[in-house]
Design a protein around this motif. Structure first.
Motif, PDB file in Angstrom:
ATOM      1  N   ARG A  28      28.983  10.173 -57.117  1.00  0.00           N
ATOM      2  CA  ARG A  28      28.566   9.789 -55.768  1.00  0.00           C
ATOM      3  C   ARG A  28      28.942   8.335 -55.468  1.00  0.00           C
ATOM      4  NH1 ARG A  28      23.304  10.920 -56.139  1.00  0.00           N
ATOM      5  NH2 ARG A  28      22.872   8.808 -56.881  1.00  0.00           N
ATOM      6  N   ASP A  29      28.740   7.458 -56.440  1.00  0.00           N
ATOM      7  CA  ASP A  29      29.092   6.047 -56.244  1.00  0.00           C
ATOM      8  C   ASP A  29      30.599   5.880 -56.088  1.00  0.00           C
ATOM      9  OD1 ASP A  29      26.437   5.424 -56.463  1.00  0.00           O
ATOM     10  OD2 ASP A  29      26.556   4.763 -58.565  1.00  0.00           O
ATOM     11  N   VAL A  42      27.840  11.758 -48.419  1.00  0.00           N
ATOM     12  CA  VAL A  42      27.974  12.452 -49.696  1.00  0.00           C
ATOM     13  C   VAL A  42      26.607  12.688 -50.322  1.00  0.00           C
ATOM     14  CG1 VAL A  42      28.384  10.232 -50.848  1.00  0.00           C
ATOM     15  CG2 VAL A  42      29.011  12.362 -52.004  1.00  0.00           C
ATOM     16  N   VAL A  43      26.428  13.883 -50.859  1.00  0.00           N
ATOM     17  CA  VAL A  43      25.250  14.207 -51.656  1.00  0.00           C
ATOM     18  C   VAL A  43      25.744  14.771 -52.979  1.00  0.00           C
ATOM     19  CG1 VAL A  43      23.753  14.663 -49.682  1.00  0.00           C
ATOM     20  CG2 VAL A  43      25.069  16.536 -50.689  1.00  0.00           C
ATOM     21  N   ALA A  44      24.933  14.589 -54.035  1.00  0.00           N
ATOM     22  CA  ALA A  44      25.304  15.073 -55.358  1.00  0.00           C
ATOM     23  C   ALA A  44      24.156  15.883 -55.929  1.00  0.00           C
ATOM     24  CB  ALA A  44      25.653  13.910 -56.275  1.00  0.00           C
ATOM     25  N   ARG A  85      29.921  17.431 -50.714  1.00  0.00           N
ATOM     26  CA  ARG A  85      28.861  17.833 -51.642  1.00  0.00           C
ATOM     27  C   ARG A  85      29.446  17.865 -53.048  1.00  0.00           C
ATOM     28  NH1 ARG A  85      23.961  20.172 -52.321  1.00  0.00           N
ATOM     29  NH2 ARG A  85      23.781  21.965 -53.726  1.00  0.00           N
ATOM     30  N   VAL A  86      28.936  17.023 -53.931  1.00  0.00           N
ATOM     31  CA  VAL A  86      29.385  16.953 -55.319  1.00  0.00           C
ATOM     32  C   VAL A  86      28.434  17.790 -56.181  1.00  0.00           C
ATOM     33  CG1 VAL A  86      29.865  15.427 -57.269  1.00  0.00           C
ATOM     34  CG2 VAL A  86      30.295  14.628 -54.929  1.00  0.00           C
ATOM     35  N   VAL A 109      26.672  12.877 -61.964  1.00  0.00           N
ATOM     36  CA  VAL A 109      26.767  13.073 -60.522  1.00  0.00           C
ATOM     37  C   VAL A 109      26.478  11.779 -59.764  1.00  0.00           C
ATOM     38  CG1 VAL A 109      26.258  15.543 -60.635  1.00  0.00           C
ATOM     39  CG2 VAL A 109      24.389  13.918 -60.321  1.00  0.00           C
ATOM     40  N   ARG A 120      31.527   6.776 -52.550  1.00  0.00           N
ATOM     41  CA  ARG A 120      31.105   5.731 -51.612  1.00  0.00           C
ATOM     42  C   ARG A 120      32.028   4.521 -51.667  1.00  0.00           C
ATOM     43  NH1 ARG A 120      24.562   6.379 -52.763  1.00  0.00           N
ATOM     44  NH2 ARG A 120      24.254   8.139 -51.306  1.00  0.00           N
TER      45      ARG A 120
END
Length: 314
Positions: A70-71, A82-84, A34-35, A66, A74
């Motif tokens: 996230r990128d 992953v979620v941001a 989680r970002v 964010v 990935r």
């Protein structure tokens, strides 16, 4: 449901280091990531005057930050879920709240403040003293000496039994298929330093022997506790038909050294992947006690530092 690894980002070089470490950690222990970006981060660190709430520019920048994070995850670790998220709060309040539902919280040792050098950022220091789960702080600079793969160092305090920090450190070493070095520092009392150099059987030898005995007692209890946990885990896996997670027994090295605890720990961590220290909860209102040892290793450790609350259950 297993709790995620949470990483705080602010767009600085330090937070990118933290992001990369957190992504690798999430991939290694097979947890989601989680970002989190607190949109008041720069206001908290005094970098920018209060913004006009009618201007959407900062929100757009935060969302871009964010999304980029996230990128990046990935690309680095495509296997990680992953979620941001952007939170419209100051970073300490945001990350303390996140710590209630995280396996650990990761952030860089410095933000984007104006103070140069090896100083720990105000966010990192405040979070380490209030978090409900382990906090991992990533140093501002790369270590000069390559780390030994899987090596974890933990400081052993005066507590009579295994601390939450020791249990966490052992689990970290096991999951890394590495080794754990348990460090116990000792010093002669000030009045004893005025006497002649120590001789065999002198008070100095007695203090060292006392430190060795204490370390041995703590590690014996830690190994007993870990053996019980492994047996319980194996019984659960057998009943569910699950496979072993790959973590096994850990080789534990003993290190007893004379000197200030922070100095002994920093030297021991020179080639470590992770240094683990504990923090005692003073009260519900005052959070954790970060003593001089914790402050020193958070500022000057050559490797990532995990601060583990003594109430942490794992």
């Amino acid at each position: 449901m297993r709790l995620p690894v949470v990483v705080g980002v602010d767009g600085s070089e330090g937070s990118l280091r933290a992001l990369d470490w957190a992504a690798a950690e999430a991939a290694r222990i097979r947890l989601p990531l989680r970002v989190v970006h607190a949109s008041l981060w720069e206001h908290y660190e005094g970098l920018r005057p209060p913004a006009d709430p009618e201007v959407p520019g900062e929100q757009l920048l935060a969302e871009h930050l964010v999304a980029s994070a996230r990128d990046r995850v990935r690309d680095l670790s495509p296997e990680v879920s992953v979620v941001a998220d952007v939170q419209p709060e100051d970073p300490v309040a945001t990350l303390v709240r996140e710590s209630h539902k995280a396996s650990l919280v990761v952030l860089g040792s410095r933000g984007r403040g104006r103070i140069a050098g090896m100083l720990l950022g105000s966010v990192g220091l405040a979070l380490a003293g209030r978090s409900h789960c382990p906090v991992v702080v990533i140093p501002a600079r790369q270590p000069g000496t390559p780390a030994t793969p899987g090596s974890v160092v933990v400081g052993i305090s005066d507590a009579t039994g295994p601390s939450a920090a020791a249990v966490f450190a052992l689990a970290q070493a096991a999951s890394r298929h590495g080794e754990l070095t348990a460090v116990r520092a000792w010093r002669r009392p000030a009045h004893a330093l005025l006497s002649h150099p120590p001789l065999p059987g002198s008070s100095s030898s007695a203090y060292r022997r006392q430190a060795e005995e204490h370390l041995e007692e703590v590690l014996k209890a830690l190994e007993t506790l870990e053996a019980r946990k492994q047996q319980d885990s194996q019984d659960t896996q057998d009943s569910q038909g699950a496979h072993d997670d790959g973590s096994g027994s850990v080789v534990i090295h003993r290190s007893v050294a004379q000197g200030p605890a922070h100095q002994v720990l920093i030297e021991a961590a020179e080639t470590a992947e992770l240094l683990v220290v504990g923090a005692r909860r003073a009260s519900v209102w005052h959070g954790l006690q970060l003593g001089p040892v914790n402050h020193a290793v958070l500022h000057y450790s050559p490797c990532p530092v995990a601060v583990v609350p003594d109430t942490y259950q794992g």
